[in-house]
Design a protein around this motif. Structure first.
Motif, PDB file in Angstrom:
ATOM      1  N   PRO A 109       0.789  -1.230   0.000  1.00  0.00           N
ATOM      2  CA  PRO A 109       0.000   0.000   0.000  1.00  0.00           C
ATOM      3  C   PRO A 109       0.819   1.277   0.000  1.00  0.00           C
ATOM      4  N   THR A 110       2.115   1.216   0.383  1.00  0.00           N
ATOM      5  CA  THR A 110       2.925   2.429   0.438  1.00  0.00           C
ATOM      6  C   THR A 110       4.065   2.409  -0.565  1.00  0.00           C
ATOM      7  N   ALA A 111       4.070   1.420  -1.480  1.00  0.00           N
ATOM      8  CA  ALA A 111       5.234   1.242  -2.349  1.00  0.00           C
ATOM      9  C   ALA A 111       5.246   2.190  -3.533  1.00  0.00           C
ATOM     10  N   GLY A 112       4.138   2.765  -3.918  1.00  0.00           N
ATOM     11  CA  GLY A 112       4.102   3.565  -5.132  1.00  0.00           C
ATOM     12  C   GLY A 112       3.964   5.046  -4.865  1.00  0.00           C
ATOM     13  N   GLY A 113       4.177   5.836  -5.913  1.00  0.00           N
ATOM     14  CA  GLY A 113       3.875   7.260  -5.858  1.00  0.00           C
ATOM     15  C   GLY A 113       4.950   8.141  -5.292  1.00  0.00           C
ATOM     16  N   GLY A 114       6.117   7.604  -4.940  1.00  0.00           N
ATOM     17  CA  GLY A 114       7.163   8.442  -4.384  1.00  0.00           C
ATOM     18  C   GLY A 114       7.810   9.309  -5.446  1.00  0.00           C
ATOM     19  N   ARG A 115       8.343  10.452  -5.017  1.00  0.00           N
ATOM     20  CA  ARG A 115       9.045  11.338  -5.936  1.00  0.00           C
ATOM     21  C   ARG A 115      10.488  10.872  -6.079  1.00  0.00           C
ATOM     22  N   ILE A 116      11.059  11.096  -7.233  1.00  0.00           N
ATOM     23  CA  ILE A 116      12.436  10.726  -7.517  1.00  0.00           C
ATOM     24  C   ILE A 116      13.185  11.996  -7.921  1.00  0.00           C
ATOM     25  N   PRO A 117      14.287  12.378  -7.283  1.00  0.00           N
ATOM     26  CA  PRO A 117      14.841  11.790  -6.062  1.00  0.00           C
ATOM     27  C   PRO A 117      13.892  11.946  -4.866  1.00  0.00           C
ATOM     28  N   LEU A 118      14.024  11.054  -3.931  1.00  0.00           N
ATOM     29  CA  LEU A 118      13.085  10.985  -2.828  1.00  0.00           C
ATOM     30  C   LEU A 118      13.423  11.984  -1.721  1.00  0.00           C
ATOM     31  N   THR A 119      12.393  12.685  -1.269  1.00  0.00           N
ATOM     32  CA  THR A 119      12.535  13.566  -0.122  1.00  0.00           C
ATOM     33  C   THR A 119      12.102  12.819   1.137  1.00  0.00           C
ATOM     34  N   GLU A 120      12.362  13.419   2.282  1.00  0.00           N
ATOM     35  CA  GLU A 120      12.051  12.763   3.548  1.00  0.00           C
ATOM     36  C   GLU A 120      10.573  12.444   3.708  1.00  0.00           C
ATOM     37  N   ASP A 121       9.715  13.281   3.153  1.00  0.00           N
ATOM     38  CA  ASP A 121       8.282  13.025   3.322  1.00  0.00           C
ATOM     39  C   ASP A 121       7.734  12.030   2.302  1.00  0.00           C
ATOM     40  N   SER A 122       8.636  11.420   1.492  1.00  0.00           N
ATOM     41  CA  SER A 122       8.206  10.343   0.596  1.00  0.00           C
ATOM     42  C   SER A 122       7.879   9.076   1.363  1.00  0.00           C
ATOM     43  N   LEU A 123       8.327   8.995   2.605  1.00  0.00           N
ATOM     44  CA  LEU A 123       8.070   7.815   3.435  1.00  0.00           C
ATOM     45  C   LEU A 123       7.539   8.244   4.788  1.00  0.00           C
ATOM     46  N   ASP A 124       6.429   7.660   5.197  1.00  0.00           N
ATOM     47  CA  ASP A 124       5.896   7.818   6.548  1.00  0.00           C
ATOM     48  C   ASP A 124       6.075   6.480   7.263  1.00  0.00           C
ATOM     49  N   PRO A 125       7.064   6.348   8.157  1.00  0.00           N
ATOM     50  CA  PRO A 125       7.295   5.059   8.814  1.00  0.00           C
ATOM     51  C   PRO A 125       6.101   4.532   9.587  1.00  0.00           C
ATOM     52  N   LEU A 126       5.276   5.430  10.127  1.00  0.00           N
ATOM     53  CA  LEU A 126       4.100   4.983  10.875  1.00  0.00           C
ATOM     54  C   LEU A 126       3.081   4.335   9.945  1.00  0.00           C
ATOM     55  N   PHE A 264      25.093  -2.022  -5.625  1.00  0.00           N
ATOM     56  CA  PHE A 264      24.768  -0.718  -6.209  1.00  0.00           C
ATOM     57  C   PHE A 264      24.158  -0.805  -7.601  1.00  0.00           C
ATOM     58  N   SER A 265      23.889  -2.019  -8.120  1.00  0.00           N
ATOM     59  CA  SER A 265      23.104  -2.138  -9.343  1.00  0.00           C
ATOM     60  C   SER A 265      21.665  -2.401  -8.924  1.00  0.00           C
ATOM     61  N   PHE A 266      20.778  -1.487  -9.285  1.00  0.00           N
ATOM     62  CA  PHE A 266      19.383  -1.573  -8.848  1.00  0.00           C
ATOM     63  C   PHE A 266      18.451  -1.525 -10.053  1.00  0.00           C
ATOM     64  N   ASP A 267      17.396  -2.347  -9.987  1.00  0.00           N
ATOM     65  CA  ASP A 267      16.378  -2.331 -11.033  1.00  0.00           C
ATOM     66  C   ASP A 267      15.165  -1.516 -10.609  1.00  0.00           C
ATOM     67  N   ARG A 268      15.368  -0.643  -9.648  1.00  0.00           N
ATOM     68  CA  ARG A 268      14.304   0.224  -9.117  1.00  0.00           C
ATOM     69  C   ARG A 268      14.964   1.519  -8.635  1.00  0.00           C
ATOM     70  N   ALA A 269      14.160   2.556  -8.530  1.00  0.00           N
ATOM     71  CA  ALA A 269      14.690   3.880  -8.221  1.00  0.00           C
ATOM     72  C   ALA A 269      14.389   4.267  -6.785  1.00  0.00           C
ATOM     73  N   TYR A 270      15.426   4.666  -6.051  1.00  0.00           N
ATOM     74  CA  TYR A 270      15.187   5.309  -4.756  1.00  0.00           C
ATOM     75  C   TYR A 270      16.373   6.175  -4.327  1.00  0.00           C
ATOM     76  N   ALA A 271      16.983   6.860  -5.298  1.00  0.00           N
ATOM     77  CA  ALA A 271      17.998   7.852  -4.967  1.00  0.00           C
ATOM     78  C   ALA A 271      17.354   8.969  -4.149  1.00  0.00           C
ATOM     79  N   MET A 272      18.170   9.633  -3.308  1.00  0.00           N
ATOM     80  CA  MET A 272      17.622  10.595  -2.347  1.00  0.00           C
ATOM     81  C   MET A 272      17.917  12.044  -2.731  1.00  0.00           C
ATOM     82  N   ASP A 273      17.005  12.898  -2.331  1.00  0.00           N
ATOM     83  CA  ASP A 273      17.168  14.344  -2.378  1.00  0.00           C
ATOM     84  C   ASP A 273      17.773  14.787  -1.039  1.00  0.00           C
ATOM     85  N   ASN A 274      18.853  15.572  -1.081  1.00  0.00           N
ATOM     86  CA  ASN A 274      19.487  16.017   0.166  1.00  0.00           C
ATOM     87  C   ASN A 274      19.135  17.452   0.540  1.00  0.00           C
TER      88      ASN A 274
END
Length: 301
Positions: A109-126, A264-274
């Motif tokens: 339910p939380t795997a899709g829709g994230g922004r690339i590069p990912l910001t901190e609010d792309s994930l809500d741990p709760l 470091f070879s990935f078939d999916r995107a989750y690089a981060m925004d700093n």
């Protein structure tokens, strides 16, 4: 002078963090299971952080301005720390990981829709915790997400999670061997296993992450913060830079979808925004500037 407790911190960038805080004039204490001794001028407490009674006994009446937790991997460890350090510290900094964003390890339910590069609010741990359920945590990324959720739920002290990119540099100090994997394979003419179109990922130098943790310990912001040098890089780009250092052309073996590849070879995107850390005042370096030195260190081992 602040009183800083570092849980873990006896190897790799944790050692740099401890000595940096000591050299800045702070009263630094290292807590571990006795697996490593601290440098001169640093206090030492021995306890198993998983054993709540033993941890309380080792701490005694001590209080701290900041606790930097280098080795919190599970929600159980986070729960013990939350209980033990409530009322005992003014700030808690947990070393987390960019892998909390990895879509391959997230609940559906939380795997899709994230922004690339990912910001901190792309994930809500709760929310991720609620979707995941309350079973035991086994995977590294899942454990880190669930540990973050423990600290965020009804917080008992100001809390920061530093989501570190892949840490490189340091030669023998880099116990992961991931950069050495590339150096050894390319130098020997052995193919590097990559996905057909690997995604770029984020990196941070081992001294840079130590600097950021030290910086975060003395700030007042709370919540997650991404820690990544400027400039994402994919596995082929990394291989090219290694090849330039060792004087050999890289060879590749393409693996299928879902198959295991080189680090470091990935078939999916989750690089981060700093951007959050940079906006708060931390100055990041560029991967392109420090990576050649890191490769040379790995080649010299």
């Amino acid at each position: 002078m602040n009183r800083i407790l570092v849980i873990g911190g006896s190897r790799y960038f944790g050692k740099s963090l401890v000595t940096k805080a000591r050299d800045a004039g702070h009263q630094v204490t290292l807590l571990n299971r006795g697996s490593g001794t601290p440098p001169p001028g640093v206090g030492h407490l021995v306890a198993d952080r998983d054993d709540e009674e033993q941890l309380r006994e080792a701490l005694g009446p001590r209080t701290f301005d900041t606790v930097v937790d280098q080795v919190c991997y599970t929600p159980q460890q986070a729960a013990v720390a939350r209980r033990v350090f409530a009322g005992r510290t003014g700030r808690y900094v947990m070393t987390s990981t960019m892998e909390v964003y990895d879509p391959a390890t997230l609940p559906a339910p939380t795997a899709g829709g994230g922004r690339i590069p990912l910001t901190e609010d792309s994930l809500d741990p709760l929310r991720a915790e609620a979707a995941r359920g309350s079973g035991p945590a086994f995977a590294y990324a899942d454990g880190k997400r669930r540990a973050e959720a423990v600290f965020l739920r009804d917080p008992v002290f100001p809390y920061v999670s530093v989501r570190a990119a892949h840490v490189l540099g340091g030669g023998r100090e880099d116990f992961t061997g991931r950069l050495a994997h590339y150096v050894e394979r390319i130098a020997a003419g052995t193919p590097v296993d990559v996905h057909e179109a690997p995604y770029a990922t984020s990196f941070v130098h081992h001294r840079e992450i130590a600097d950021l943790l030290y910086w975060a310990a003395g700030q007042s912001f709370t919540g997650p913060v991404n820690a990544a040098s400027h400039g994402a890089l994919d596995a082929r780009g990394l291989s090219g830079l290694v090849a330039a250092q060792v004087g050999r052309r890289p060879r590749y073996r393409v693996v299928g979808p879902g198959a295991e590849a080189s680090p470091f070879s990935f078939d999916r995107a989750y690089a981060m925004d700093n951007g959050r850390a940079a906006g708060l005042g931390f100055g990041f370096g560029r991967v392109a500037d420090w990576l050649p030195e890191a490769i040379a260190e790995a080649a010299a081992v």
